[in-house]
Design a protein around this motif. Structure first.
Motif, PDB file in Angstrom:
ATOM      1  N   GLU A 562     -40.256  56.854  43.776  1.00 51.78           N
ATOM      2  CA  GLU A 562     -39.835  57.712  42.933  1.00 51.78           C
ATOM      3  C   GLU A 562     -40.392  59.079  43.480  1.00 51.78           C
ATOM      4  O   GLU A 562     -41.525  59.094  44.033  1.00 51.78           O
ATOM      5  CB  GLU A 562     -39.997  57.499  41.371  1.00 51.78           C
ATOM      6  CG  GLU A 562     -38.979  56.174  41.082  1.00 51.78           C
ATOM      7  CD  GLU A 562     -39.298  55.994  39.502  1.00 51.78           C
ATOM      8  OE1 GLU A 562     -39.264  57.256  38.651  1.00 51.78           O
ATOM      9  OE2 GLU A 562     -39.429  55.017  38.861  1.00 51.78           O
ATOM     10  N   VAL A 563     -39.735  60.099  43.226  1.00 53.14           N
ATOM     11  CA  VAL A 563     -40.058  61.408  43.535  1.00 53.14           C
ATOM     12  C   VAL A 563     -41.713  61.647  43.263  1.00 53.14           C
ATOM     13  O   VAL A 563     -42.465  62.248  43.842  1.00 53.14           O
ATOM     14  CB  VAL A 563     -39.182  62.457  43.342  1.00 53.14           C
ATOM     15  CG1 VAL A 563     -39.998  63.872  43.549  1.00 53.14           C
ATOM     16  CG2 VAL A 563     -37.858  62.401  44.073  1.00 53.14           C
ATOM     17  N   HIS A 564     -41.882  61.577  41.663  1.00 57.91           N
ATOM     18  CA  HIS A 564     -43.112  61.900  41.385  1.00 57.91           C
ATOM     19  C   HIS A 564     -44.182  61.058  42.047  1.00 57.91           C
ATOM     20  O   HIS A 564     -45.514  61.280  41.744  1.00 57.91           O
ATOM     21  CB  HIS A 564     -43.209  61.750  39.904  1.00 57.91           C
ATOM     22  CG  HIS A 564     -43.152  60.564  39.301  1.00 57.91           C
ATOM     23  ND1 HIS A 564     -42.150  59.852  38.913  1.00 57.91           N
ATOM     24  CD2 HIS A 564     -44.174  59.568  38.847  1.00 57.91           C
ATOM     25  CE1 HIS A 564     -42.262  58.611  38.513  1.00 57.91           C
ATOM     26  NE2 HIS A 564     -43.498  58.151  38.471  1.00 57.91           N
ATOM     27  N   GLN A 565     -44.028  59.788  42.434  1.00 59.96           N
ATOM     28  CA  GLN A 565     -44.922  58.960  42.925  1.00 59.96           C
ATOM     29  C   GLN A 565     -45.300  59.493  44.397  1.00 59.96           C
ATOM     30  O   GLN A 565     -46.283  59.149  44.973  1.00 59.96           O
ATOM     31  CB  GLN A 565     -44.269  57.420  42.990  1.00 59.96           C
ATOM     32  CG  GLN A 565     -44.108  57.050  41.569  1.00 59.96           C
ATOM     33  CD  GLN A 565     -43.561  55.615  41.605  1.00 59.96           C
ATOM     34  OE1 GLN A 565     -42.489  55.389  42.264  1.00 59.96           O
ATOM     35  NE2 GLN A 565     -44.172  54.590  41.004  1.00 59.96           N
ATOM     36  N   ALA A 566     -44.355  59.810  45.198  1.00 60.82           N
ATOM     37  CA  ALA A 566     -44.422  59.705  46.653  1.00 60.82           C
ATOM     38  C   ALA A 566     -45.464  60.948  46.994  1.00 60.82           C
ATOM     39  O   ALA A 566     -45.553  62.054  46.433  1.00 60.82           O
ATOM     40  CB  ALA A 566     -43.204  60.496  47.411  1.00 60.82           C
ATOM     41  N   ASP A 567     -46.258  60.758  48.165  1.00 61.81           N
ATOM     42  CA  ASP A 567     -47.391  61.718  48.842  1.00 61.81           C
ATOM     43  C   ASP A 567     -46.807  62.471  49.654  1.00 61.81           C
ATOM     44  O   ASP A 567     -47.085  63.728  49.908  1.00 61.81           O
ATOM     45  CB  ASP A 567     -48.635  61.203  49.204  1.00 61.81           C
ATOM     46  CG  ASP A 567     -49.348  60.580  47.810  1.00 61.81           C
ATOM     47  OD1 ASP A 567     -49.067  61.088  46.787  1.00 61.81           O
ATOM     48  OD2 ASP A 567     -49.875  59.436  48.184  1.00 61.81           O
ATOM     49  N   VAL A 568     -45.621  61.951  50.636  1.00 62.69           N
ATOM     50  CA  VAL A 568     -45.154  62.265  51.753  1.00 62.69           C
ATOM     51  C   VAL A 568     -43.707  62.107  51.734  1.00 62.69           C
ATOM     52  O   VAL A 568     -43.065  61.029  51.404  1.00 62.69           O
ATOM     53  CB  VAL A 568     -45.960  61.860  53.016  1.00 62.69           C
ATOM     54  CG1 VAL A 568     -45.178  62.234  54.267  1.00 62.69           C
ATOM     55  CG2 VAL A 568     -47.210  62.160  53.124  1.00 62.69           C
TER      56      VAL A 568
END
Length: 641
Positions: A562-568
């Motif tokens: 999910e977008v809030h989880q991603a770092d890159v």
């Protein structure tokens, strides 16, 4: 160097009655399945010891499936290493397929022996598993006798349950009620799809089963339901937060005075207190939690982040978040910039570095990170793709026949003559004869397993050639845990860890790419993840002063970050995505109709990759970020979480 998330996980105040107000049954959440399994095993061990002190037997109701295996392994460890005595234990299994011979590969009799009973000192006469080899006219009386055996044992002290995606417990499918007892049932379509991999095709899954009833389960003095993985999260929320109803049989556990639900963080992901905790209680607003809330609000309202207003926050229970920042504008700008800085363009990626891409199956690399792999090669990195398992169990018999036919037709061109040709034809006939009489799910001859592995290997090399790599960049680790010839695998062992460690020692990577989608139905991704984590821990111990490799966790085959989880986020053009799909197409044995596509997604793997990458880009666009054709998402860390 890409942005690396250094923000700690959001800190919650201890769960309060307010926070769990929507949960109709007690829930315990653990960071990972191993912690959950240990907690349940310790609880069972305490019950066994308590009953022994009372001079009584401990009567357990036990499930099958992948979820309880961690508990069973921990109980076995306690028996071997800590002397936990099981001689006072009586067990009643929940269910068995019908018809099913007890020695069949898919039999729950065999499952329980191999995964638990053969390793403990439970007296054989104390073990009860429903029989699947009865005559139809014997079933009703047998089921009544099974209920009587439970009563004679003093009733069930503890029932351990899993939960199916249909909400079933045991094989109590939707429509089952709390009055039901041990009986023959017809299996739900979802249940049969979920079991398809064990039977090498849904058409081979029995249509019926004998199961302990919901009423029998509810009579137990204590019940533990356990679930792991993102794919279980939606049904867990229904079972926990919605009123008891026959469409979700697990929801009837809410009526039990001593039932508890044990979840890993992934399976708890749809619970209100996990997904949107600000709706049910106070939270500590660190940046990660603030980002989750702002993204949620932006998507809920269909407004870009920088267009959100104070009234939007006040109307959606986010007063405390507004007051934690100087202004709504400052909050939104901070979150927007946080996300924008995580977008890494190809020229910003590292160059001339040593990279290992770990691929659990021979196609996970291109399915989940084909775009990144393409850019790593273009940036002149030293890339090695390590295929951890041979994937042989997922190859259809027809593919073996096809390649044998090719060799037969081409033997003159290949210079296959004389004794060599005679040996080939003899082996070919033995293989064809075996395949002609092979039963569904039967373990292949060793030579067939090797041929199927080589089919997957050849496809893997063809796929990375699309990205500019060659066979010399591929390593086929052929890890021992996978080589059972069946869908069910052995536990990760020392040999598996050593293979990964030796590769780390040889290549001394600066970057590792690891599959982080741990909900694959076979469990192979999770087991590979475990092996890499243990090998990496030993590698760090051996080289404490050496710079640790950066771990990139990718997803795609079974789920997406999910977008809030991603770092890159790595943007992909249409040409980039087309090239990725071309590489996936090289895995011809998995194209059109894969052996194990998973029960909850009918799309082919290339379609999943396309849709998820396009979906990530569309989400970023809706939030007001730059518009891309597609994007891959990654989580980065210096330690395996």
């Amino acid at each position: 160097m890409p942005y690396v998330n250094a923000t700690p996980t959001a800190t919650f105040v201890p769960p309060t009655r307010t926070e769990t107000q929507r949960e109709r049954v007690p829930v315990r959440i653990f960071d990972n399945p191993a912690q959950m399994a240990r907690a349940i095993a310790e609880h069972i061990a305490n019950l066994i010891q308590q009953r022994r002190a009372e001079g009584r037997k401990a009567v357990l109701g036990l499930p099958t499936g992948s979820t309880p295996i961690g508990v069973y392994q921990e109980l076995i460890r306690m028996h071997r290493e800590e002397g936990l005595d099981f001689s006072n234990v009586v067990t009643f299994n929940l269910d068995e397929y019908y018809p099913m011979h007890p020695e069949s590969l898919q039999s729950y009799h065999r499952f329980m022996r191999e995964n638990l009973f053969d390793h403990l000192n439970i007296p054989p006469e104390n073990i009860h598993i429903p029989r699947g080899d009865l005559l139809p006219e014997e079933i009703e009386a047998y089921c009544q006798a099974y209920e009587e055996e439970i009563r004679k044992a003093g009733g069930l002290d503890l029932v351990l349950l899993g939960i199916g995606r249909s909400g079933h417990i045991g094989f109590n499918e939707p429509g089952s009620g709390p009055e039901t007892r041990t009986r023959l049932v017809v299996l739900d379509e979802i249940t049969r799809k979920d079991a398809a991999s064990d039977f090498f095709g849904e058409e081979n899954v029995p249509r019926q089963a004998i199961t302990m009833g919901i009423g029998t389960i509810l009579d137990a003095r204590e019940i533990i339901l356990m679930a792991t993985g993102e794919h279980k999260a939606p049904i867990v929320r229904q079972a926990v937060e919605e009123p008891p109803n026959r469409q979700v049989p697990a929801s009837f556990l809410q009526t039990h005075p001593n039932a508890t639900v044990y979840l890993d963080r992934a399976a708890a992901g749809e619970l209100t207190r996990e997904k949107t905790p600000w709706l049910v209680g106070e939270v500590v607003w660190d940046r990660q939690m603030a980002k989750r809330a702002v993204i949620w609000l932006s998507e809920k309202l269909g407004k870009a982040i920088l267009k959100l207003e104070a009234a939007d926050f006040y109307q959606h229970h986010l007063h405390s978040l507004v007051h934690a920042y100087p202004s709504v504008d400052a909050l939104c700008l901070e979150i927007f910039e946080d996300l924008r800085q995580r977008i890494i363009y190809p020229h910003q990626l590292f160059k001339h570095q040593r990279v290992i891409v770990f691929s659990p199956h021979p196609d996970d690399d291109v399915i989940s990170m084909g775009g990144m792999l393409d850019k790593l090669v273009a940036n002149e990195n030293q890339v090695t793709v390590a295929y951890m398992t041979n994937g042989s169990v997922a190859v259809f018999d027809a593919d073996v026949r096809r390649y044998l036919r090719f060799v037969e037709l081409s033997h003159e061109i290949l210079g296959l003559e004389g004794e060599a040709l005679a040996r080939f034809r003899k082996s070919q006939q033995e293989i064809l004869d075996f395949l002609a009489r092979k039963q569904p799910g039967q373990v292949d001859l060793e030579v067939i397993q090797k041929l199927k592995a080589h089919i997957r290997y050849a496809e893997a090399v063809a796929a990375i050639e699309v990205m500019g790599l060659s066979a010399k960049h591929a390593r086929f680790l052929d890890m021992p845990f996978y080589k059972t010839g069946t869908v069910r695998k052995d536990p990760i062992g020392e040999a598996d860890i050593r293979i990964v460690l030796e590769l780390l020692e040889e290549l001394r990577p600066q970057h590792l790419f690891v599959a982080g989608d741990l909900s694959d139905p076979h469990g192979t991704h999770r087991m590979c993840y475990t092996a890499i984590g243990q090998a990496l821990e030993r590698y760090h111990q051996r080289h404490p002063r050496e710079e640790w490799p950066l771990v990139w966790l990718y997803r795609g085959a079974w789920q997406e970050w999910e977008v809030h989880q991603a770092d890159v986020f790595l943007p992909l053009s249409k040409a980039d995505l087309d090239r990725k799909i071309e590489a996936i197409f090289k895995h011809e044995s998995q194209k059109d109709r894969a052996m194990f596509p998973g029960a909850y997604d009918d799309r082919e793997f290339w379609q999943r990759a396309r849709d998820r990458n396009r979906g990530t880009a569309e989400t970023l666009n809706r939030l007001g970020l730059p518009e891309f054709y597609a994007a891959e998402a990654f989580v980065t860390t210096y330690e395996m979480p």
